[in-house]
Design a protein around this motif. Structure first.
Motif, PDB file in Angstrom:
ATOM      1  N   ARG A   1       5.300  31.098  13.398  1.00  0.00           N
ATOM      2  CA  ARG A   1       6.368  31.050  12.472  1.00  0.00           C
ATOM      3  C   ARG A   1       6.556  32.452  11.970  1.00  0.00           C
ATOM      4  O   ARG A   1       8.036  32.415  11.881  1.00  0.00           O
ATOM      5  CB  ARG A   1       5.854  30.139  11.311  1.00  0.00           C
ATOM      6  CG  ARG A   1       5.525  28.831  11.507  1.00  0.00           C
ATOM      7  CD  ARG A   1       5.488  28.045  10.084  1.00  0.00           C
ATOM      8  NE  ARG A   1       4.508  28.506   9.279  1.00  0.00           N
ATOM      9  CZ  ARG A   1       3.250  27.868   9.514  1.00  0.00           C
ATOM     10  NH1 ARG A   1       2.909  26.863  10.367  1.00  0.00           N
ATOM     11  NH2 ARG A   1       2.119  28.350   8.898  1.00  0.00           N
TER      12      ARG A   1
ATOM     13  N   ARG B   1       7.000  35.067  13.833  1.00  0.00           N
ATOM     14  CA  ARG B   1       7.729  35.832  14.619  1.00  0.00           C
ATOM     15  C   ARG B   1       8.998  35.094  14.906  1.00  0.00           C
ATOM     16  O   ARG B   1      10.049  35.738  14.913  1.00  0.00           O
ATOM     17  CB  ARG B   1       7.059  35.831  16.043  1.00  0.00           C
ATOM     18  CG  ARG B   1       5.736  36.656  16.197  1.00  0.00           C
ATOM     19  CD  ARG B   1       5.486  36.578  17.689  1.00  0.00           C
ATOM     20  NE  ARG B   1       5.114  35.554  18.317  1.00  0.00           N
ATOM     21  CZ  ARG B   1       3.721  34.888  18.131  1.00  0.00           C
ATOM     22  NH1 ARG B   1       2.896  35.482  17.626  1.00  0.00           N
ATOM     23  NH2 ARG B   1       3.668  33.885  18.803  1.00  0.00           N
ATOM     24  N   ARG B   2       9.007  33.992  14.693  1.00  0.00           N
ATOM     25  CA  ARG B   2      10.301  33.040  14.713  1.00  0.00           C
ATOM     26  C   ARG B   2      11.322  33.637  13.688  1.00  0.00           C
ATOM     27  O   ARG B   2      12.453  33.848  13.646  1.00  0.00           O
ATOM     28  CB  ARG B   2      10.217  31.716  14.418  1.00  0.00           C
ATOM     29  CG  ARG B   2       9.699  30.962  15.765  1.00  0.00           C
ATOM     30  CD  ARG B   2       9.272  29.593  15.550  1.00  0.00           C
ATOM     31  NE  ARG B   2       9.105  28.747  17.039  1.00  0.00           N
ATOM     32  CZ  ARG B   2       8.713  27.391  17.236  1.00  0.00           C
ATOM     33  NH1 ARG B   2       8.336  27.007  15.956  1.00  0.00           N
ATOM     34  NH2 ARG B   2       8.524  26.964  18.246  1.00  0.00           N
TER      35      ARG B   2
ATOM     36  N   GLN C   1      12.616  37.100  14.017  1.00  0.00           N
ATOM     37  CA  GLN C   1      13.508  37.272  15.131  1.00  0.00           C
ATOM     38  C   GLN C   1      14.968  36.738  14.666  1.00  0.00           C
ATOM     39  O   GLN C   1      15.925  37.056  14.927  1.00  0.00           O
ATOM     40  CB  GLN C   1      13.036  36.737  16.380  1.00  0.00           C
ATOM     41  CG  GLN C   1      11.924  37.251  17.042  1.00  0.00           C
ATOM     42  CD  GLN C   1      12.148  38.662  17.383  1.00  0.00           C
ATOM     43  OE1 GLN C   1      13.125  38.993  17.957  1.00  0.00           O
ATOM     44  NE2 GLN C   1      11.349  39.458  17.041  1.00  0.00           N
ATOM     45  N   LEU C   2      14.847  35.533  13.837  1.00  0.00           N
ATOM     46  CA  LEU C   2      15.911  35.127  13.409  1.00  0.00           C
ATOM     47  C   LEU C   2      16.500  35.850  12.229  1.00  0.00           C
ATOM     48  O   LEU C   2      17.906  36.060  12.172  1.00  0.00           O
ATOM     49  CB  LEU C   2      15.600  33.588  12.653  1.00  0.00           C
ATOM     50  CG  LEU C   2      16.884  32.737  11.880  1.00  0.00           C
ATOM     51  CD1 LEU C   2      17.716  32.423  13.243  1.00  0.00           C
ATOM     52  CD2 LEU C   2      16.361  31.622  11.518  1.00  0.00           C
TER      53      LEU C   2
ATOM     54  N   VAL D   1      14.727  30.328  19.033  1.00  0.00           N
ATOM     55  CA  VAL D   1      13.669  30.624  18.240  1.00  0.00           C
ATOM     56  C   VAL D   1      13.539  29.568  16.909  1.00  0.00           C
ATOM     57  O   VAL D   1      12.727  29.821  16.244  1.00  0.00           O
ATOM     58  CB  VAL D   1      13.738  32.124  17.462  1.00  0.00           C
ATOM     59  CG1 VAL D   1      13.924  33.021  18.822  1.00  0.00           C
ATOM     60  CG2 VAL D   1      14.979  32.173  16.759  1.00  0.00           C
TER      61      VAL D   1
ATOM     62  N   GLU E   1      17.381  23.243  15.087  1.00  0.00           N
ATOM     63  CA  GLU E   1      18.142  23.947  15.959  1.00  0.00           C
ATOM     64  C   GLU E   1      19.401  24.305  15.406  1.00  0.00           C
ATOM     65  O   GLU E   1      19.883  25.140  15.459  1.00  0.00           O
ATOM     66  CB  GLU E   1      18.278  23.489  17.530  1.00  0.00           C
ATOM     67  CG  GLU E   1      16.903  23.344  17.988  1.00  0.00           C
ATOM     68  CD  GLU E   1      15.873  22.326  17.800  1.00  0.00           C
ATOM     69  OE1 GLU E   1      14.834  22.030  18.344  1.00  0.00           O
ATOM     70  OE2 GLU E   1      16.345  21.314  16.970  1.00  0.00           O
TER      71      GLU E   1
ATOM     72  N   SER F   1      19.621  26.680  12.464  1.00  0.00           N
ATOM     73  CA  SER F   1      19.283  27.858  12.950  1.00  0.00           C
ATOM     74  C   SER F   1      20.663  28.658  13.406  1.00  0.00           C
ATOM     75  O   SER F   1      20.864  29.739  13.126  1.00  0.00           O
ATOM     76  CB  SER F   1      18.111  28.030  13.733  1.00  0.00           C
ATOM     77  OG  SER F   1      16.816  27.733  13.045  1.00  0.00           O
TER      78      SER F   1
END
Length: 427
Positions: A19, A21-22, A25-26, A142, A148, A151
């Motif tokens: 979570r 890392r996501r 990156q986001l 990500v 989806e 994001s």
């Protein structure tokens, strides 16, 4: 302790880092989109006027946007392939670097009066737009399952701040350019070049996104994603009712938006409106494009992409109808039409992109995304080039009439999906 409980505790340490890392990156994608928004909008806000001034022919102002959009079109598939081979972050860095180089070319060529090189620079500059659009698909990769579209919309929303600030910075950039001896309207591209160079560094040094091809391979259990051709995937998707609706939502909305937007500055300045007010109207337009994108993403996840596409079509139609009757110096109707134009684009693009992502096999998803963005930008490049001719022949009202006709295939595709859904319910 049961084996199920043991497996649960073994998985727990991996979930939080995933979570995190996501989320990281986001967040980096959002920062980069902000920078890219500033870079694109600062330069392109006055590009059509720059070309019109350099050539002495107002109708040729559409070549600026046409060249930029064509550059985005040509680069869409290569950027998708680069994302498959090396990762989305590498593709984004390459796209932003191209825009930085394009900005340098524009500054040097405009100062020298080399119009063909300015057009070439604008084509290279447009590659950053292709990279920015492909960042919306990176966001879905990500995202947590079920989030989806939201994001994707957050990454697009980040462009709001940069894109609204960009046109407002155009006047400052122009003043700076004049102060160092550059011709009028060239200074904004100096600022754009600096911003895109920064975005390139962020993407190359900080973003670490997985190879798009590996994601598709993981989803299918094979490496077939890299073997599917872009146009093969495009033809297969267009043969499906939902796939066709998704493609037409993206292509038609972008074509309408570009065709009307690119001629608005020329139309307004032709009626004596100042550059500062033109920049304000473009900022309102871009606010419409990105400001409500989180709402559109939430709606796509909650009520389904087809309904969001339908909403986008209605808003785009409202915009073009208002544009048909808007005087060039009206600071009520023109901003209203351009704001709705951006809002309709947002709904259609997010709804279409979400439907495109969910309605195709993961193995063909990346190839299809690249081909759809290429088709979108080719159509928009043609629209930008022809809109100058239409403006000269039929005025701004004619530009909006043509834009309305572009929406017809989208309406037909939407009705086909609706009939199919009713048939399925009845059976």
């Amino acid at each position: 302790m049961t084996s199920e409980t043991s497996e649960h505790f073994q998985r727990m340490p991996h979930r939080a880092p995933l979570r995190e890392r996501r989320g990281l990156q986001l967040s980096l994608l959002i920062v980069n989109q902000l920078l890219a928004g500033i870079g694109v909008a600062t330069g392109l806000a006055l590009a059509s006027i720059l070309v019109a001034d350099l050539t002495g022919v107002p109708a040729l102002g559409g070549l600026a946007q046409s060249a930029s959009v064509l550059g985005a079109a040509v680069s869409a598939i290569p950027l998708a392939r680069l994302a498959v081979r090396s990762g989305r972050h590498v593709a984004l860095a390459a796209g932003y670097a191209s825009s930085a180089v394009g900005a340098v070319l524009i500054v040097v060529a405009a100062a020298s009066g080399l119009v063909p090189v300015v057009i070439l620079g604008l084509a290279a500059f447009g590659v950053g737009s292709a990279a920015g659009l492909q960042a919306r698909f990176a966001a879905t990769e990500v995202a947590a399952p079920g989030f989806e579209a939201r994001s994707m919309s957050l990454v697009l929303w980040a462009t709001t701040i940069g894109s609204v600030a960009g046109p407002l910075l155009s006047e400052t950039g122009d003043a700076f350019g004049r102060s160092v001896g550059l011709p009028a309207l060239v200074g904004p591209f100096v600022l754009s070049g600096i911003v895109f160079a920064t975005a390139t560094l962020v993407a190359a040094a900080a973003l670490r996104l997985p190879r798009a091809g590996r994601l598709a391979a993981d989803a299918t259990g094979a490496g077939s994603a890299e073997r599917i051709g872009s146009w093969q995937a495009f033809r297969a998707a267009f043969g499906d009712l939902r796939g066709r609706l998704a493609i037409l939502a993206i292509v038609c909305a972008h074509t309408v938006m570009v065709g009307v937007m690119v001629m608005t500055p020329v139309h307004m300045t032709g009626h004596g409106v100042t550059i500062g007010l033109v920049g304000l109207v473009i900022s309102i337009h871009i606010l419409g494009m990105y400001g409500a994108s989180p709402l559109m993403g939430w709606l796509a996840d909650r009520v389904g992409p087809p309904r969001v596409i339908a909403l986008g079509g209605v808003i785009l139609l409202s915009s073009t109808v208002i544009g048909m009757f808007a005087p060039g110096d009206s600071m009520v109707l023109v901003p209203l039409a351009l704001g709705l134009l951006g809002l309709g684009w947002s709904a259609a693009l997010i709804g279409g992109s979400a439907l495109l992502t969910s309605s195709v096999d993961p193995a063909s998803r990346v190839a299809l995304q690249g081909a759809t963005d290429a088709a979108m930008n080719v159509a928009a490049a043609a629209s930008a080039a022809l809109s100058g001719v239409v403006l000269g022949v039929a005025g701004f009202a004619g530009v909006n009439v043509v834009a309305t006709l572009v929406l017809v295939p989208l309406v037909v595709a939407g009705l086909a999906v609706l009939r199919d859904a009713r048939r399925r319910v009845a059976s």
